[in-house]
Design an enzyme around this catalytic site. Sequence first.
Site: not given
Ligand code: SAH
Length: 400
Positions: A226, A248, A343
């Site tokens: 993510f 992601d 979160c």
């Molecule tokens: N770690 C990041 C924030 C993550 S927010 C930072 O510090 O900036 C959550 C992220 O997860 C988003 O970018 C979203 O596109 C991604 N996301 C949500 N569900 C997902 C999934 N099932 N598989 C992969 N990515 C996912």
Amino acid sequence: MESLPTVILKPGEADRIVAGHPWVYHTSILRMTAQAGDGEMVQVKDHRQRLIGVGFFNSKSKIHVRVLAPERVEVDQAFFEERIRAALAVRKRHLPSATSFRVVNAESDFLSGLIVDKYEDVLVLQISALGMEKRKDKIVAALRKIFSPRVIVERSDMASRKFEGMVEANGFLHGELNGPVTVNLNGLKFETDLVGGHKTGMYLDQQTSYQAVAQFAKGAQVLDCFSFLGGFGLHAARAGAAHVHLLDQSAGAVAASLRNAEANGLKSHVAAEAVNVFDWLKANTLVKPHERVVPRFDLVVLDPPSFTRNRASVPDALRGYKEIHLRALKLLRPGGALATFCCSHHVDSGTFQDVILSAAFDCRRVLRRVATYSQSLDHPVIPMIPETEYLKGFVFEVVR
Ligand code: SAH
């Protein structure tokens, strides 16, 4: 000063407000002395007619009053200037070298319904309460006076606005942007879309944890799940990771994270895939009967979006958290570290840790907890307002 319509609370409902929580629910109200206009100021009294505060009224919201102050105040430009300067002073004290941070975090800064983020010389405003919406010009004037920003972007594009009887709003309140903004976090550059990106642009609440988690990255094979713009992964790469793999599901985020790797001179150490993390982890931990998964990472970061929107969806969310932890643990070498974040306000840190331990039990891993994190200090936690605390994180080392 003209007199304000008065909201009188039911017996027993005043203490929470006196203690500092700003929300008066419609169910807490005994009666009103006069009809108040939505978005206008009211005074709040307890059932014995003692004044406990003043705030914005909105009959359309379940939160009928958002209290702003315990005594009578004039909510003009000077009021916003004073509150915003006080909030800024907190950031200067706790994040003295940051140039991008959350300036105003709504309830955390006693400005319920208002968020202001600073991304270098650009401010992003998010308004979720009608009382703030009606005073937007005063807020913008105060922000221009304090920061002289190049641009002020409005990102009030949250569905929750409808609970206040407002439509979503997006645009420029001052100046204009054409293209992404380069945001500096801990000395790393991140290309950020402040007009159409996530939240108000970035996850500023992880600014401190990016640095902290990077301490576990030296020489490591890192998996950042993510990863969005690469916050954790790029900090890990700079700290000396052998290699960082970003995952992601957003192709746009993956492309931006690779450009960010290049802009920071870290390209040779970073790869990224646009995939669903659940699918990727499953595919990489699936083995035939009698085979074992070969662990190949020294640091795995799990920073998913909130899997819950409300209390009712918590059980489903916990299943999701358990699944990714189980598979991540299978991929970690003994001695490796799992940095994991939740979160969701609805999942407390005890529950979150229980899920991780249950995943560890299922794959027969023993964990040592070596770090505990919260949101960066520009998202202040006011314990009297439990909703202000939402982000928790741990680092666990795999003992065996
Ligand atoms: N770690 C990041 C924030 C993550 S927010 C930072 O510090 O900036 C959550 C992220 O997860 C988003 O970018 C979203 O596109 C991604 N996301 C949500 N569900 C997902 C999934 N099932 N598989 C992969 N990515 C996912």
